[in-house]
Design an enzyme around this catalytic site. Sequence first.
Site, short mmCIF file in Angstrom:
data_model
loop_
_atom_site.label_atom_id
_atom_site.label_comp_id
_atom_site.label_asym_id
_atom_site.label_seq_id
_atom_site.Cartn_x
_atom_site.Cartn_y
_atom_site.Cartn_z
N LYS A 38 101.14 24.50 22.55
CA LYS A 38 101.51 23.07 22.51
C LYS A 38 102.87 22.84 23.23
CE LYS A 38 97.76 21.48 20.15
NZ LYS A 38 96.80 20.60 20.70
N SER B 15 101.64 18.56 18.60
CA SER B 15 101.82 18.66 17.23
C SER B 15 103.24 18.91 16.65
CB SER B 15 101.14 20.13 16.99
OG SER B 15 101.59 20.60 15.77
N TYR C 68 100.21 29.55 18.60
CA TYR C 68 99.47 28.26 18.73
C TYR C 68 100.58 27.25 18.93
CZ TYR C 68 98.19 23.85 16.89
OH TYR C 68 98.11 22.44 16.99
#
Length: 335
Positions: A154, A124, A150
């Site tokens: 990643k 992302s 989050y």
Amino acid sequence: MKILLTGGTGYIGSHTAVELIRQGYDVEILDNLFNSKITVLDDIEKITGVKPKFYKVDLLDVPAMKKVFEEGKYDAVMHFAGLKAVGESVEKPLKYYENNVGGTINLLKCMKKYGVDKIVFSSSATVYGDQGTAELTEDMQTGVGITNPYGETKHIIEEMLIDVAEAEPKFEVTILRYFNPVGAHESGLIGEDPNDIPNNLMPIIMKVSTGEIKELCVYGDDYDTPDGTGMRDYIHVVDLAKGHVAAIEKMKPGVSIYNLGTGKATSVFEMVAAFEKASGEKLAYKVVGRRAGDLPKIFANPKKAKEELGWETELTIEDAMNDTINYLKHDAERQ
Ligand code: WQD
């Protein structure tokens, strides 16, 4: 080539399954159905004529994962599975580190044990953190100024993949950094249909249009942008899915990293106007304060994917809005 899609009944995974099957790949899907529905398999079959073999398995269930790999004899993995609610990750960081990082460690150990040496990872743009500039390129330093667990998961997974590729010369890693996926398949059969409370702009706009949410809260209109609202690089999910097909066709040893975006930025107000144009109805919204961690403007420089993968986006924001409306109509008919 036989490919296992972890998280393959999810939004990006299901659209990618469709494009891979269309190109003749043998696709199987592993998902715990935490944030997706098993009926997606029937929808994939209606679109492609093929119903992928499905395993309802959680990445934290190692014995079950081993059985899948024992049976599957895969050539590659596309790894979509993971928790992705930015807000929830701030409240429950351990849940995110355990699921996203721990789950990926289990997956990588399974791949090594069963001789699967190709992985495409669903990363992302959030790994870029705050670069102090809007246009993002793959050579930028990542992991600095990430504002949520989050995004940290990643980044950590990217670093793990880089280290594993360093240790295992045969290992082939492609990291795809998504910008903001939107839209739905033209059939209207698959689209963004989260089980959880959405954080992202488009699923919230969808829920406002169906009346599930009263109005859209626009997080600030005082940014240094033309209309004052935040700007992002919204990429049609079908273009994104096709980017995965391009990636698997160009796998090579080592680590390859690509931005998957349009190279253009669109504001919140422009997205609202585009949705209203497609739906023919006004969308209820109100402007509120900025959301913590939001940056004014982010968009991809997609040059590397075009040069090395021969891939670029073809669909527009208007296409995404029309396909979203079409998906909502089909969804309403199915309720
Ligand atoms: C987009 C714009 C908001 C909701 C996040 C993740 C990223 C990726 C995409 C998975 C911003 C504005 C939003 C709302 C609003 N996810 N907005 N009201 O923050 O760019 O990125 O989702 O990989 O990793 O970080 O996406 O859709 O939340 O926000 O005004 O109710 O819409 O301020 O300008 P974001 P988003």
